[in-house]
Design an enzyme around this catalytic site. Structure first.
Site, PDB file in Angstrom:
ATOM      1  N   ASP A   6      -8.176  10.624  -3.302  1.00 20.56           N
ATOM      2  CA  ASP A   6      -7.012  10.378  -4.149  1.00 20.56           C
ATOM      3  C   ASP A   6      -7.727  10.218  -5.799  1.00 20.56           C
ATOM      4  OD1 ASP A   6      -4.390   9.987  -5.475  1.00 20.56           O
ATOM      5  OD2 ASP A   6      -5.065   8.057  -5.890  1.00 20.56           O
ATOM      6  N   GLY A   8      -6.984   9.789  -9.158  1.00 22.46           N
ATOM      7  CA  GLY A   8      -6.171   9.098 -10.311  1.00 22.46           C
ATOM      8  C   GLY A   8      -6.686   9.240 -11.637  1.00 22.46           C
ATOM      9  N   ASN A   9      -6.000   8.755 -12.658  1.00 24.09           N
ATOM     10  CA  ASN A   9      -6.245   9.010 -13.995  1.00 24.09           C
ATOM     11  C   ASN A   9      -7.579   7.984 -14.406  1.00 24.09           C
ATOM     12  OD1 ASN A   9      -4.214  10.874 -15.414  1.00 24.09           O
ATOM     13  ND2 ASN A   9      -2.984   9.534 -14.290  1.00 24.09           N
ATOM     14  N   ASN A  11      -9.401   5.738 -11.476  1.00 20.90           N
ATOM     15  CA  ASN A  11     -10.338   5.869 -10.513  1.00 20.90           C
ATOM     16  C   ASN A  11     -10.043   6.742  -9.467  1.00 20.90           C
ATOM     17  OD1 ASN A  11     -12.026   3.399 -11.174  1.00 20.90           O
ATOM     18  ND2 ASN A  11      -9.608   2.161 -10.667  1.00 20.90           N
ATOM     19  N   GLY A 107       4.656  14.452  -9.019  1.00 19.52           N
ATOM     20  CA  GLY A 107       2.983  14.133  -8.692  1.00 19.52           C
ATOM     21  C   GLY A 107       2.609  13.933  -7.312  1.00 19.52           C
ATOM     22  N   ASP A 109       0.525  12.120  -5.923  1.00 18.55           N
ATOM     23  CA  ASP A 109       0.523  10.721  -5.481  1.00 18.55           C
ATOM     24  C   ASP A 109       1.717  10.091  -5.176  1.00 18.55           C
ATOM     25  OD1 ASP A 109       1.282  11.180  -8.063  1.00 18.55           O
ATOM     26  OD2 ASP A 109       0.445   9.292  -8.618  1.00 18.55           O
ATOM     27  N   THR A 184      -2.925 -17.711 -29.216  1.00 15.21           N
ATOM     28  CA  THR A 184      -2.740 -16.087 -29.114  1.00 15.21           C
ATOM     29  C   THR A 184      -2.830 -15.581 -27.657  1.00 15.21           C
ATOM     30  OG1 THR A 184      -3.408 -16.223 -31.529  1.00 15.21           O
ATOM     31  CG2 THR A 184      -3.404 -13.997 -30.251  1.00 15.21           C
TER      32      THR A 184
END
Length: 262
Positions: A6, A8-9, A11, A107, A109, A184
């Site tokens: 697969d 992905g963007n 991994n 998509g 995926d 913060t």
């Protein structure tokens, strides 16, 4: 052995599957400038890590949402194992009735995850994928893919926040100790993590209100295990939906697959 990949963007997930059982899973970084040879070497290294020889790979299947990277990975894979991979896309049997304006634009995926979820849960389903993007998709009765939502992912939101604000530091996405932060870092962590959880709870309520009936909610993706426990809704976490879905789609199409060796 079936090699399932697969792209992905962030991994590329590489899994070895035999008789529907996931034998191993590895990840490499998605990189738009890597060559096919580099990807071939990295895939070979993943196989070696799990004591698998390229000759043991009987066939392969790829899902990709990164077109510029797909060709490099596919070419590298062919060089490594001598087989042209099955590619999830138009013309591949999935068992889904896709009711979208342009089904070919969904998509791959999203399709793979829906196929995997339907093998384990009765529809109607709402599926969450918490990766680079956070996606919500709805599968109705009769295996009907109804549509969904695309939202900036947890890490994308954090990167946008830190890169556009001068005084906010980069932080780790640990579980917040409280909603009302006292410094913060804690304020940012609460906002990102509890904010995502609250967003998912609210979106799920709106999805089911629009549908007019409740759904089984299933989550997957790298951030699911961290965000889902913060949600108020009942959500099942399934880590390996992508590889399971690729295995199922391969089996649905294997009989029409031409056999090719080295």
């Amino acid at each position: 052995m079936l090699l399932a990949i697969d792209i992905g963007n962030t991994n590329i997930v590489i899994g070895g599957i035999r008789d529907g059982e996931i034998l191993f899973e590895g990840r490499i970084a998605t990189d738009h400038i890597k060559t096919s040879d580099q990807y071939g070497v990295e895939i070979k290294n993943i196989l070696s890590l799990f004591d698998v020889r390229p000759a043991e790979v009987d066939d392969c299947i790829i899902s990709s949402v990164v077109p510029p990277v797909f060709n490099s990975v596919r070419t590298g894979l062919v060089k490594l194992i001598g087989k042209e991979p099955m590619v999830v896309g138009p013309g591949v049997k999935t068992g889904l009735n896709i009711q979208m304006d342009t089904p070919s634009q969904v998509g791959s995926d999203r399709i793979v995850i829906a196929v995997a979820a339907l093998a384990e849960f009765e529809p109607p389903l709402t599926l969450l994928d918490l990766g680079t993007a956070t996606t919500i998709e709805v599968v109705g009765r009769g295996n009907t893919y109804l549509g969904g939502c695309i939202i900036p992912g947890v890490r994308v939101s954090l990167e946008a926040l830190t890169s556009h604000t001068a005084q906010l530091p980069g932080i780790r996405l640990d579980r917040p100790r409280r909603v009302i932060g006292k410094n913060t870092v804690d304020c940012m962590r609460s906002g990102i993590m509890y904010g995502t959880a609250a967003m998912l709870d609210g979106m799920l309520d709106r999805v089911e209100e629009e549908l007019g009936y409740p759904t089984t909610v299933v989550a997957t993706g790298g951030m699911a295990q961290f965000v889902v426990p913060l949600c108020r809704r009942s959500i099942k976490v399934e880590r390996d939906l992508m590889l399971k879905g690729l295995s199922i789609i391969y089996q649905k199409n294997a009989s029409e697959r031409p056999r090719c060796g080295r």
